[in-house]
Design an enzyme around this catalytic site. Structure first.
Site, PDB file in Angstrom:
ATOM      1  N   HIS A 136      65.713  41.753  27.905  1.00 21.94           N
ATOM      2  CA  HIS A 136      65.520  40.314  28.048  1.00 21.94           C
ATOM      3  C   HIS A 136      64.061  39.977  27.731  1.00 21.94           C
ATOM      4  CE1 HIS A 136      64.653  36.642  30.319  1.00 21.94           C
ATOM      5  NE2 HIS A 136      65.943  36.371  30.304  1.00 21.94           N
ATOM      6  N   ARG A 162      67.671  37.344  24.260  1.00 18.48           N
ATOM      7  CA  ARG A 162      68.575  38.487  24.355  1.00 18.48           C
ATOM      8  C   ARG A 162      69.390  38.548  23.076  1.00 18.48           C
ATOM      9  NH1 ARG A 162      72.240  37.392  29.526  1.00 18.48           N
ATOM     10  NH2 ARG A 162      71.159  35.498  30.153  1.00 18.48           N
ATOM     11  N   LYS A 197      72.119  35.789  21.844  1.00 21.16           N
ATOM     12  CA  LYS A 197      71.938  34.531  22.583  1.00 21.16           C
ATOM     13  C   LYS A 197      71.219  33.534  21.664  1.00 21.16           C
ATOM     14  CE  LYS A 197      71.869  34.017  26.892  1.00 21.16           C
ATOM     15  NZ  LYS A 197      72.600  33.060  27.739  1.00 21.16           N
ATOM     16  N   ASP A 211      65.198  29.765  21.941  1.00 23.08           N
ATOM     17  CA  ASP A 211      64.713  28.917  23.038  1.00 23.08           C
ATOM     18  C   ASP A 211      63.187  28.931  22.971  1.00 23.08           C
ATOM     19  OD1 ASP A 211      63.640  28.104  25.502  1.00 23.08           O
ATOM     20  OD2 ASP A 211      65.145  29.113  26.715  1.00 23.08           O
ATOM     21  N   CYS A 257      60.742  28.786  24.976  1.00 22.62           N
ATOM     22  CA  CYS A 257      59.875  29.569  25.869  1.00 22.62           C
ATOM     23  C   CYS A 257      59.694  30.997  25.367  1.00 22.62           C
ATOM     24  CB  CYS A 257      60.363  29.527  27.314  1.00 22.62           C
ATOM     25  SG  CYS A 257      61.952  30.318  27.607  1.00 22.62           S
ATOM     26  N   TYR A 258      60.671  31.519  24.622  1.00 19.58           N
ATOM     27  CA  TYR A 258      60.525  32.878  24.098  1.00 19.58           C
ATOM     28  C   TYR A 258      59.519  32.946  22.951  1.00 19.58           C
ATOM     29  CZ  TYR A 258      64.416  33.757  27.142  1.00 19.58           C
ATOM     30  OH  TYR A 258      65.214  33.836  28.262  1.00 19.58           O
ATOM     31  N   ASP A 291      63.185  23.675  25.511  1.00 20.09           N
ATOM     32  CA  ASP A 291      63.990  24.820  25.091  1.00 20.09           C
ATOM     33  C   ASP A 291      64.388  24.599  23.624  1.00 20.09           C
ATOM     34  OD1 ASP A 291      66.321  26.258  24.479  1.00 20.09           O
ATOM     35  OD2 ASP A 291      67.167  26.137  26.481  1.00 20.09           O
ATOM     36  N   ASP A 302      60.177  20.027  29.895  1.00 22.83           N
ATOM     37  CA  ASP A 302      59.769  20.302  31.275  1.00 22.83           C
ATOM     38  C   ASP A 302      58.435  21.034  31.242  1.00 22.83           C
ATOM     39  OD1 ASP A 302      60.230  23.229  31.150  1.00 22.83           O
ATOM     40  OD2 ASP A 302      62.322  22.653  30.988  1.00 22.83           O
ATOM     41  N   HIS A 308      58.583  24.770  29.798  1.00 12.53           N
ATOM     42  CA  HIS A 308      58.712  24.907  28.344  1.00 12.53           C
ATOM     43  C   HIS A 308      57.524  24.318  27.601  1.00 12.53           C
ATOM     44  CE1 HIS A 308      62.936  25.928  29.316  1.00 12.53           C
ATOM     45  NE2 HIS A 308      62.798  26.700  28.250  1.00 12.53           N
TER      46      HIS A 308
HETATM   47 ZN   LIG Z   1      63.542  28.666  27.942  1.00 12.11          ZN
END
Ligand SMILES: [Zn+2]
Lengths: 488, 337
Positions: A250, A302, A305, A308, A310-311, A380, A387, A390
Site C-alpha cells: 500500500h 495499490r 486500484k 488518487d 494523495c499518492y 483525491d 480536503d 489531499h
Molecule cells: Zn487519497
C-alpha cells in the site's frame, strides 16, 4: 488519444470502476490551446487554507477531531510549500494551540485532553518546526523543559523530552514495533512518526530502535511494497523468522516503511543476519503505481486500484528516498556497450530532459488537471471535494515531481565537519538527515514558472530550511549555511 | 445502548450526570484552525474530559464513550478509555462484541473499531465466528484494507487448523467474483505461503507451489492484463526460489501480437493459452520474458534490451524512464561481469 486499460473482454467490478474513472479523468484534460489548464491556482488554494486557519473547519471535520495536529500540519505545510510566510501573531496562536495538545506524560494527543498518540505527536512537532522558535512561548523549549507548576511534587523533575522518550519505550513491542498509543494498534505509520520525532528532537538511541529495522523489513510483501504491519509468531519467548505481512502492499504504508528504513540506516549494523529489504522489487512496485496516460499519470496506492492525488506524495515522494539506499536513476552507462542507449530519443509530449524513475511531467499534469478543485483546495480526483489532507499531499507530490532532492555527499561532509562534540551515531544521523539537497538545475516545472512550489525534505515533508532550523536547535549545533541558490 | 431513535439529550441536561464537571477543550486561548463542533459533540467531549480528569471508570462511562464513538468513530481516546473501563468494571465482553459489530459495519474504514475487536477477541478467545462476520463486511467492500488485515490477524494470531481450513475456497470465491481484486490475491498468498508455523494448511511447500502456479496461470489466461495475477506469479516463484525461466513456455504465449484464432487447441494444463478476448501482447509478459533473458547473463542481454525498448517506446510508455533505467543498469552490470 490515450489507450484505455485493456480488459481482455472480461469485465469485472474493478475494470468497470477503472473505465469510469478513465472517462472522468479524460474529461479534465484541457482542450488543445485552451490555455489555463496548466495553471496552479495558488490564490484559490490559499484562500481556502486561510479560511480554515483563521475561521476554522466546518462541522464535517468532527471526524478529524482526534487529528487536530494533522489539520494544523497539513495547513501549515501547504503554506510553506506554496512559499507563503506566516505572520508572527498567527504563528504565536499556532504555537499556543499546539502546546494545548501536549500530554502531561509525554507526547501529543489529537486534541486538548486526548491521550498521547504517535501520529499527532509527529504532526505537532512538525508543525512546531514550521511555526515554533526557541525562547519563552516559542514551543520548542516547552517540549524540552519541565513545567514546575505541574510537576512540583516530583522529586526529580523530568524534562518533557525525557517523558517523551519514556513514553516511546512504553509503546515498544517484543518484535521491534511500537503500538500507536496505550492499548493501541501497531502499524508502520506510527513507527515512521516516532522515528521522525525522535530524530528531530535528538532522543533517538540504539536502545529505542533495537529490532525495529527487522520489523520494517518484515512488512515488505511479495509485491515489493509494504503492508501496515506484520504478525509476530512468538514461541517460548522466541520470535519466529517468518512474520507474515498483514494487508497488501500500500502506498501510504510503503512511504512510511521506506522512510523509516532510511532513517534507521545509521542504527543497522552490517552482518549476515542484518535485516534486508529488496530494493529492486520495491522500485518495480513503486513505478507500477503510476497510472497510464489515460489516467493522466497520477499514482495509485495499490495494484488494480484507482489513482488518487494523495499518492502523488506517498508514492511519488518515495523515489527520492531510494537514493539514500544507493538506488539512483543515474546509472553510468558504459560508452562501449549498446549503441544509442545514452542518447535521449527526441519525442514530443513528455519531457525527456530529466533522469528520474517516474514520469514527472505526467504527475504534474494529473495534479494540475484533476487534483485541483475549481473552487480551491486539492482532492483525491474528480468529482470529489477537496480536503485538508489531499490539499497538503497533492502539493507535496507536486513538489516531489518538480524538484530533485538528493542526499548530497558534499553537504554531508560540510555538516559533519561543522559538528561539535562527540563523533558517533548521533553525529552520523544528524548529517544523514541534513545532507538532503535540492539539485541545482534539477527542477522541471510543467506550466509557467509561477507553478513552482518549494522543495520539501523527502524524509520529513518539511522544507529543508525548517528541518535544519529545528534540528540545529535540539542538537545544539550550528548548521553551515548553504551556498546561495541561483534565483529562479 | 445508544439513543438512535429517541431525541438526544445533552449530558449537561441529564440529572444523573450533574455531579460531573465538564471541561471545555480550550480555556484561556483562542485556538487556531478550530473545528465547528455540533452541540451534541461538544457536550459529550466536554463531559469526557471531565471524566478522564477524575479517572472515573463506571457503567455510565460506557454510555458516554459510545455517544462519542457514534459521533466520531476515530476518537481513539474514547475507545481507549472505554476498553480500560470494560476491564476495570469486569463488564461482560460478549455484548460489547455485538455492539462493536454494529459499529464496525457503520464505520468499516476506522482503525479503532477493528483494533477494539482485536482486544475483545484476544480476551474472548472464540475466533471462529469472526471469519464469518469478516466475510459479511467484505461483501460491502471487497477491498477494505482493515477488513483484510484483520482477517489475516485472526488467522495468524489464533493459528488454528480449523480456521485456515476454509480460507482457500473462500478466497477462490472472491477471485471468481473479481479476478482483479488485489486484496484477495494478497490473501491467497498469505494463506498459501505464510500460513503460520503450526496451523497452516498442513501441506508441503512443493505441493503449495504446484497448486498455486496452476491456479495463477489459469487466471492469467482468463484475463492476461491483470497486474495482480502477474505479481502473484512472480511472488510465488520468488518465495520458492524457482527461476522465472521455468515459466518461459507459458509466458511466451502472451508476448505474441494477437491471439491465434485458427490454431489447433491442444489442451496443455501446464501452459494455458490466452482467452479469445485477450488483448495481446501483454506487457507484463514482455517484462517477465525480459527478466528471463536478463537472468541468462551476457547471452540474454540483447534480447532483454529489445523487450525493454518495446516497453519504453510502445507498450508501456508512461514507465519509459524505468525501462531505460533497466537497460542502462543491465548493460552496466553485464559489461562489468
Ligand atoms: Zn487519497
Amino acid at each position: 488519444m490515450s489507450r484505455p486499460t485493456p480488459i481482455d473482454a472480461y469485465p469485472t467490478a474493478t475494470s468497470n470502476l477503472q473505465a469510469d474513472t478513465e472517462n472522468i479523468l479524460q474529461d479534465h484534460v484541457p482542450l488543445e490551446g485552451g490555455g489555463g489548464g496548466c495553471v496552479l491556482h495558488k490564490n484559490r488554494h490559499l484562500e481556502l487554507l486561510v479560511r480554515n486557519l483563521a475561521q476554522g473547519f466546518p462541522a464535517r471535520y468532527v471526524s478529524q477531531d482526534a487529528s487536530q495536529p494533522w489539520l494544523m500540519f497539513w495547513t501549515l505545510q501547504s503554506f510553506s510549500a506554496l512559499q507563503i510566510a506566516i505572520d508572527p501573531d498567527t504563528k504565536q496562536r499556532a504555537i499556543d494551540t499546539i502546546m494545548q495538545w501536549q500530554h502531561p506524560d509525554g507526547g501529543f494527543g489529537g486534541g486538548s485532553g486526548q491521550a498521547a498518540h504517535l501520529l499527532p505527536t509527529y504532526a505537532a512537532v512538525c508543525s512546531l518546526a514550521i511555526v515554533g522558535r526557541h525562547g519563552p512561548g516559542g514551543g520548542w523549549d516547552q517540549i524540552d523543559r519541565c513545567v514546575m507548576r505541574l510537576y512540583r511534587f516530583d522529586l526529580y523533575p523530568m524534562r518533557r523530552r525525557d517523558k517523551l522518550y519514556k513514553w516511546y519505550l512504553s509503546l515498544k513491542q517484543p518484535d521491534g514495533s511500537f503500538i500507536v498509543s496505550n492499548h493501541g494498534e501497531v502499524d508502520v505509520r506510527g513507527i515512521y512518526c516516532l522515528l521522525v520525532v525522535a530524530l528531530i528532537l535528538d532522543i533517538m538511541t540504539p536502545e529505542l530502535v533495537n529490532g525495529t529495522p527487522a520489523f520494517i523489513a518484515s512488512c515488505q510483501t511479495y509485491e515489493g511494497g509494504f503492508s501496515s504491519a506484520s504478525h509476530p509468531h512468538i514461541f517460548d519467548g522466541i520470535l519466529a523468522a517468518q512474520r507474515p505481512s498483514l494487508g497488501e502492499a500500500h502506498g501510504g504504508y510503503t512511504f512510511c516503511a521506506l522512510a523509516s528504513w532510511v532513517l534507521l540506516q545509521p542504527y543497522i549494523s552490517a552482518g549476515e543476519d542484518a535485516p534486508r529489504v529488496d530494493v529492486r522489487r520495491l522500485l518495480r512496485w513503486l513505478v507500477n503505481m503510476q497510472g497510464l496516460e489515460i489516467e493522466l499519470g497520477g499514482f495509485k496506492g495499490r495494484t488494480n486500484k484507482l489513482v488518487d492525488g494523495c499518492y502523488s506524495w506517498w508514492v511519488g515522494g518515495a523515489f527520492a528516498l531510494l537514493e539514500a539506499l544507493g538506488v539512483s536513476p543515474h546509472v553510468p552507462a558504459p560508452a562501449s556497450a549498446h549503441e544509442g542507449e545514452t542518447a535521449k530519443p527526441a519525442e514530443s509530449g513528455w519531457n525527456d530532459a530529466d533522469d528520474s524513475f517516474f514520469n514527472r511531467h505526467a504527475l504534474q499534469e494529473f495534479i494540475l488537471f484533476a487534483g485541483q478543485h475549481p473552487a480551491g483546495g486539492l482532492r483525491d480526483k474528480p468529482p470529489k471535494n477537496p480536503d485538508a489532507y489531499h490539499t497538503a499531499y497533492c502539493i507535496s507530490g507536486l513538489s516531489a515531481a518538480q524538484h530533485r532532492v538528493y542526499p548530497s555527499p558534499a553537504r554531508r561532509e560540510v555538516v559533519r565537519a561543522a559538528w561539535e562534540g562527540e563523533d558517533g551515531v548521533r553525529a552520523a544521523a544528524f548529517a544523514e538527515a541534513l545532507c538532503w539537497t535540492e539539485e541545482d538545475g534539477g527542477s522541471y516545472i510543467v506550466g509557467s514558472a509561477a507553478n513552482r512550489v518549494n522543495a520539501t525534505h523527502p524524509l520529513f515533508n518539511l522544507t529543508i530550511t525548517h528541518a535544519e532550523g529545528i534540528m540545529a536547535h535540539f542538537y545544539k549545533q550550528t548548521v553551515p549555511k548553504r551556498p546561495p541558490k541561483p534565483s529562479h | 445502548m445508544a439513543d438512535d431513535t429517541t431525541e438526544h439529550v445533552l449530558y449537561a441536561e441529564r440529572p444523573e450526570w450533574s455531579d460531573v464537571v465538564p471541561i471545555p477543550q480550550y480555556e484561556n486561548i483562542q485556538p487556531l484552525a478550530p473545528i465547528f463542533y455540533t452541540p451534541e459533540y461538544k457536550d459529550a467531549t466536554d463531559y469526557f474530559r471531565g471524566i478522564v480528569k477524575t479517572g472515573e471508570k463506571s457503567l455510565r462511562v460506557l454510555q458516554l464513550t459510545e455517544t462519542i464513538i457514534r459521533l466520531n468513530p476515530a476518537h481513539y481516546s474514547a475507545w481507549q478509555y472505554r476498553y480500560e473501563t470494560l476491564i476495570v468494571i469486569s463488564a461482560p465482553l460478549e455484548p460489547e462484541l455485538v455492539l462493536t459489530n454494529a459499529l464496525t459495519k457503520a464505520s468499516p474504514k476506522t482503525y479503532q473499531v477493528w483494533h477494539h475487536r482485536q482486544l475483545l477477541l484476544t480476551a474472548l478467545r472464540d475466533p471462529m465466528p469472526e471469519l464469518a462476520f469478516n466475510e459479511e463486511v467484505l461483501k460491502a467492500d471487497a477491498k477494505n484494507y482493515h477488513t483484510w488485515s484483520h482477517r489475516q490477524w485472526v488467522l495468524a494470531h489464533f493459528d488454528q487448523a480449523e480456521l485456515w481450513a476454509g480460507e482457500l475456497p473462500f478466497v477462490e470465491r472472491l477471485l471468481n467474483e473479481d479476478v482483479r481484486n488485489n486484496s484477495a490475491w494478497h490473501h491467497r498468498f498469505f494463506v498459501s505461503f505464510e500460513n503460520g508455523s503450526k496451523g497452516g494448511t498442513g501441506e508441503g511447500a512443493d505441493e503449495a507451489v504446484r497448486r498455486e502456479l496452476a491456479f495463477v496461470k489459469g487466471k492469467i489466461a482468463l484475463a492476461p492484463n491483470n497486474a495482480s495475477a502477474w505479481n502473484y506469479l512472480r511472488g510465488a516463484l520468488n518465495h520458492t526460489h524457482l527461476p522465472y525461466s521455468t515459466q518461459a513456455a507459458f509466458v511466451e504465449l502472451y508476448v505474441v501480437d494477437a491471439v491465434d484464432a485458427d490454431a489447433d487447441r491442444v489442451l496443455d494444463l501446464e501452459n494455458p493459452p490466452p482467452s479469445q478476448g485477450a488483448q495481446l501482447p501483454c506487457l507484463a509478459a514482455i517484462e517477465f520474458m525480459a527478466d528471463v533473458h536478463e537472468a541468462r547473463g551476457k547471452e540474454g542481454i540483447s534480447e532483454a534490451v529489445k523487450l525493454w525498448r518495446s516497453l519504453a517506446h510502445t507498450h508501456d510508455t508512461i514507465r519509459k524512464r524505468y525501462w531505460e533505467f533497466r537497460i542502462r543498469d543491465a548493460v552496466a552490470n553485464t559489461s562489468v561481469a
